[in-house]
Design an enzyme around this catalytic site. Structure first.
Site, PDB file in Angstrom:
ATOM      1  N   HIS A   1      -6.530  30.753  67.187  1.00 12.41           N
ATOM      2  CA  HIS A   1      -5.977  31.921  67.874  1.00 12.41           C
ATOM      3  C   HIS A   1      -5.687  33.007  66.835  1.00 12.41           C
ATOM      4  O   HIS A   1      -5.573  32.719  65.639  1.00 12.41           O
ATOM      5  CB  HIS A   1      -4.667  31.562  68.579  1.00 12.41           C
ATOM      6  CG  HIS A   1      -4.843  30.705  69.798  1.00 12.41           C
ATOM      7  ND1 HIS A   1      -5.610  31.089  70.870  1.00 12.41           N
ATOM      8  CD2 HIS A   1      -4.314  29.490  70.121  1.00 12.41           C
ATOM      9  CE1 HIS A   1      -5.557  30.144  71.806  1.00 12.41           C
ATOM     10  NE2 HIS A   1      -4.786  29.163  71.378  1.00 12.41           N
TER      11      HIS A   1
ATOM     12  N   CYS B   1      -9.133  35.971  68.533  1.00  8.69           N
ATOM     13  CA  CYS B   1      -8.863  37.279  69.119  1.00  8.69           C
ATOM     14  C   CYS B   1      -8.166  38.168  68.103  1.00  8.69           C
ATOM     15  O   CYS B   1      -7.546  37.700  67.145  1.00  8.69           O
ATOM     16  CB  CYS B   1      -7.976  37.134  70.350  1.00  8.69           C
ATOM     17  SG  CYS B   1      -8.877  36.493  71.780  1.00  8.69           S
TER      18      CYS B   1
END
Length: 480
Positions: A316, A359
């Site tokens: 992440h 991301c």
């Protein structure tokens, strides 16, 4: 020589001729209609048009090539080149060639002209939808018959609308319909200009999908590549290709799991091992453990004899940073700074490639089960270039532009890593450099969308490379 001796030599010649024709017959048995069309197109400069039109099989083509003394048992290299180009490499063994042998001699003995090769490469990347659009634009001058991309290009050539020095129409079509193909045309024009001592051609700015912004556009990369002399390629002939580190975070103490990431890690392992790297995978890495890994590879003795270094992170993330498995945010720049020339002298003047699947925000680029690798929305993205150390020889490949999410299929892996894997597998054998490969990855990922066609993604590279990174072609094919 006696008549008996002459008769014996004649018999041996006849037997050799029969054996070679038998080989050609075998090769023909493996070729389908599409292969025959490709061969006919590639032979447009070698066989008279009226004869080429009569060819309905590969055997017909072989006959004309032999009649023109361009194919013989003593020198089957032209046929070997043709089979290599149309990706029938397994058939090379019938001509007693290996794929590696052809790749070795092809650059200096190429018989298919650069222009013919350009058109063939373009045809491979023109989809049926692209072709319909091109034909629509030229409807007034194109006959209403079924066409393939090859027959379309052959028709334009036959009508003298395009030739090796006349590419305006082709460029206009590509700019309007398939902008990413301009890099192939630009490459052809640069190489052609260098052969006659002319200055490199100017690069064109390529259009993007509406609303997309690139930190480094296709033309930026083309300008970078065009500014380098042909010899400006990083060394790839040391004892080892180098080390590849993959940090694969699937489970977190406070963040959601990342199903599908193991597929990405496995693909990265396979493709970089295929390229000759020694691959080291670390799973669910905490902040402390990551620091240990970075210190370990910063001082690793293997760098001394290696050509290159690769570091991949699957996790992440958000703006310019990635999450460790225990929920700490680590700046990408901090990771990369361990491998500067000052911190890691053994990697000085060598390419250092970083690929990040994470991301960089929560905005969704508008336009299978997918998830976003994002945590906490932000609104003011920093420059991607800020993540790259201010010194030469670095490349950062990021799955998405700052401020936006990247997508991962829960079974098939992420859009970005899967595209990187496929394009390395397909384009390294064509000796494409890493920036050209990443340009193709950008184009591929930007065309993908979720089931409803509303969620899209645009990867971005940032780099301070001084030369082209061209991996040597592996001796073995990468099996799926």
């Amino acid at each position: 020589m006696t008549s008996q001796g002459q008769s014996l030599n004649s018999t041996l010649d006849d037997n050799c001729q029969v054996n070679f024709r038998g080989t050609l017959l075998t090769i023909d048995s493996y070729l389908g209609d599409q292969d025959v069309e490709r061969l006919k197109f590639l032979c447009r400069d070698s066989i008279a048009p009226k004869n080429l039109e009569k060819c309905s099989s590969a055997l017909d083509i072989f006959d004309y090539l032999m009649a023109e003394e361009k194919l013989s048992e003593e020198d089957p290299s032209f046929l070997a080149e043709l089979l290599y180009i149309i990706k029938q490499k397994v058939l090379l063994r019938h001509l007693r060639y290996t794929k590696e042998q052809v790749e070795h001699w092809l650059p200096g003995r190429r018989k298919v002209s650069p222009f013919r090769n350009l058109l063939y490469e373009l045809s491979e990347d023109i989809s049926s939808e692209n072709l319909k659009s091109m034909i629509f634009l030229l409807r007034e001058s194109i006959p209403k018959v079924q066409m393939t991309s090859l027959s379309f290009l052959a028709y334009l050539e036959k009508q003298d609308k395009i030739n090796e020095d006349k590419l305006t129409l082709l460029e206009d079509l590509c700019k309007k319909i398939v902008p990413n193909l301009m890099r192939k045309i630009d490459k052809y024009k640069r190489e052609k200009a260098s052969q006659v001592g002319a200055p490199p051609v100017a690069k064109e700015t390529e259009s993007l999908h509406q609303g997309e912004k690139e930190l480094f556009s296709h033309s930026d990369i083309n300008q970078f590549l065009g500014a380098l002399p042909e010899t400006a390629v990083y060394r790839m002939d040391r004892k080892h290709r180098g080390l590849c580190v993959v940090v694969n975070n699937h489970s977190f103490t406070s963040l959601s799991k990342r199903p599908g990431t193991n597929k990405d890690a496995e693909c990265l392992k396979r493709v970089f091992q295929w390229l000759g790297f020694s691959v080291h995978i670390y799973v669910n890495v905490t902040k402390g453990r990551l620091e240990e890994v970075l210190q370990q590879f910063q001082t690793h003795p293997g760098h001394a004899d290696g050509d290159c270094f690769v570091f991949c992170v699957l996790t992440h993330g958000k703006f310019g940073a990635v999450y460790s498995s225990d929920g700490n945010l680590i700046p990408i720049r901090q990771i990369m700074s361990h491998f500067t020339a000052q911190q890691c002298p053994a990697l000085a003047h060598k390419p250092k490639l970083f690929f990040i699947q994470a991301c960089q925000g929560e905005e969704i680029q508008p336009s299978v089960s997918i998830e976003a690798d994002a945590v906490n929305p932000e609104h003011v993205p920093p420059s991607l270039q800020d993540s790259v150390p201010v010194e030469a020889d670095f490349l950062l490949g990021l799955a998405t532009v700052p401020g936006y999410v990247s997508f991962r299929h829960v079974e098939e892996g992420s859009w970005y890593i899967q595209s990187l894997y496929n394009h390395l597998k397909d384009l390294v054998p064509r000796q494409e450099d890493i920036l050209s490969i990443l340009t193709a990855v950008n184009d591929d990922v930007s065309r993908q969308a979720d089931k409803r066609g509303k969620k899209k993604q645009m990867p971005q590279p940032a780099f301070t490379l001084r030369k082209k990174v061209v991996f040597p072609v592996p001796q073995e094919e990468l099996l799926l």
